[in-house]
Scaffold this active site. Structure first.
Site: not given
Length: 468
Positions: A35, A147-149, A324
């Site tokens: 991701s 990274h999506h984190s 997020n």
């Protein structure tokens, strides 16, 4: 501390990953479930390398999260945390290359695809950047892989606005040390402390939830019962497979990446959406679905409704910058509809219904449970959840000013999103009156890549004709 400096230092949110972020971090045992996305900034000139390096040192000082890595507990029973990387090495995170060949945008896109497909090093802060020199016309490109984190799409746009200059003027960007912020606990201590905190807070949290629920029921027993039924009905719709036959030619999926980019006039796309009673986002999705239909006709296939997914932002003014705050919505998208006006109207109704679902934030409820599963099992579950979707799309929003990177003006911003097992991930950012569209597609499913590029342009052209 000035407001801007405070916003920079707070970007990224809490020191502990949310359950949703931990789930994305841990479910990466397969290329299908990775991701990380890449922001491609096309620059009108080549910035000075020393100035760009100095600018990154300054940003790491002002945004501590960029100097932090993820520390996992010994067992996945508690959430991982952000901690300063004691061996931070900027030469790993920032590199310089030359685009091969004549420096065309097609060659740049090939380099972007290879960069996006590279797996991350979980021991380091989850971002990398590359300055690509040698693009035709004296241009260059800056590739930022996140990274999506770290953040969702809106968090990424916040980061761009906070970190890019307002002009080409030079600033004092001397090298500074990496700040130490966050825990330095080892995995064993992190597990023990996390379990202790959970046990300590569980009774109070359970009591608070119980008291709140009892108070709501006493105040309005009929309304509380009706609300529970509406939530249950909404949850049933969200969990159900979209009623769509899908693409017969996109069923075999691989792990390769191919990147396409397209520029569309923002004013024209807005006018096209208004002409059909929709928004610029409705027009964007309708154009994409038109491209899907044209591609299937090109390869001699028929397509009707396809399962599609989009992110829905759950952000409020109280949420910190970065991080997020989104949920996913899946629905049957009318790819077989030939009339672009009818597609816009249908998409408008479908998206409005998806955003209004009472259970739209349901993933936040199950993420704490899923994120504690073993990594291999979590990867399998994540792959299963996305394999039934043909296309994902995201209109990430707009950047409201002209950006400068180490003195070089940014001409275009292409957001190349991760491709979690779908045939194509299509993302868009509005910048300088241009909608910058990026496609990350699967070359095994979409074997005629140049043909799909032609169909993409056709899909947008037929929607833009509505603006006339």
């Amino acid at each position: 501390m000035a407001t801007a400096d405070r916003a920079l230092s707070d970007w990224g949110g809490a020191p502990q990953l949310s359950a949703w972020e931990a789930l994305m971090w841990r479910a990466e045992g397969s290329p299908r479930t990775r991701s990380a996305g890449v922001v491609v900034e096309l620059l009108e000139s080549e910035p000075e390398w020393e100035r760009l390096v100095a600018a990154h040192w300054k940003l790491i000082r002002r945004i501590p999260r960029l100097g932090e890595r993820v520390v996992e507990p010994l067992l996945p029973l508690v959430m991982p945390v952000w901690a300063a990387d004691p061996a931070f090495d900027l030469s790993y995170h920032l590199q310089q290359v030359r685009v091969p060949g004549a420096g065309s945008l097609e060659e740049l896109n090939e380099l972007v695809a290879a960069f996006a497909a590279q797996p991350r090093d979980p021991r380091r802060p989850p971002w990398e950047a590359v300055l690509v020199c040698g693009i035709a016309g004296g241009k260059s490109a800056y590739l930022l892989k996140l990274h999506h984190s770290l953040c969702d799409g809106l968090g990424m746009l916040q980061l761009l606005d906070l970190t890019h200059g307002h002009g080409p003027q030079s600033r004092d960007l001397g090298r500074v040390p990496v700040p130490a912020r966050g825990t330095t606990d080892n995995p064993a201590r992190l597990l023990v402390r996390g379990l202790r905190d959970q046990l300590a807070s569980a009774p109070g949290e359970l009591l608070r939830v119980s008291v709140d629920a009892a108070a709501r029921f006493r105040a309005d027993p009929v309304g509380a019962a009706a609300g529970a039924l509406r939530f249950a009905d909404s949850l049933r719709r969200i969990l159900a497979t979209p009623p769509a036959s899908g693409s017969a030619v996109w069923r075999d999926r691989g792990i390769g990446y191919r990147v396409l980019t397209l520029n569309v006039p923002l004013g024209g796309l807005k006018a096209a959406g208004r002409a059909a009673g929709g928004s610029v986002n409705d027009a964007f999705l309708a154009a994409l679905l038109g491209a899907v239909r044209h591609y299937h006709e090109r390869v001699g296939a028929v397509v009707g409704d396809i399962p599609m997914a989009i992110p829905v932002s759950l952000r409020t003014d109280r949420d910190p910058l970065g991080g997020n705050r989104f949920a996913g919505a899946r629905f049957a998208a009318p790819a077989g509809e030939a009339d672009p006006r009818a597609r816009i109207m249908a998409i408008h109704d479908v998206i409005a219904g998806a955003r209004a679902e009472p259970a739209i934030g349901f993933p936040d409820l199950i993420a704490p449970l899923l994120s504690r599963l073993p990594g291999a099992l979590l990867t399998d579950i994540a792959a299963t959840m996305t394999e039934g979707t043909d296309v994902q799309a995201s209109n990430m929003g707009g950047v409201g000013r002209t950006l400068y990177l180490a003195g070089a003006r940014v001409s275009h911003i292409y957001p190349v999103g991760p491709r979690p097992g779908v045939a194509a991930m299509v993302t868009m950012v509005s910048y300088r009156e241009t909608c910058c569209v990026a496609v990350n597609l699967d070359p095994e499913a979409i074997s005629d890549v140049p043909g799909f590029a032609d169909c993409l342009r056709t899909g947008f052209d037929e929607v833009l004709e509505l603006a006339d």
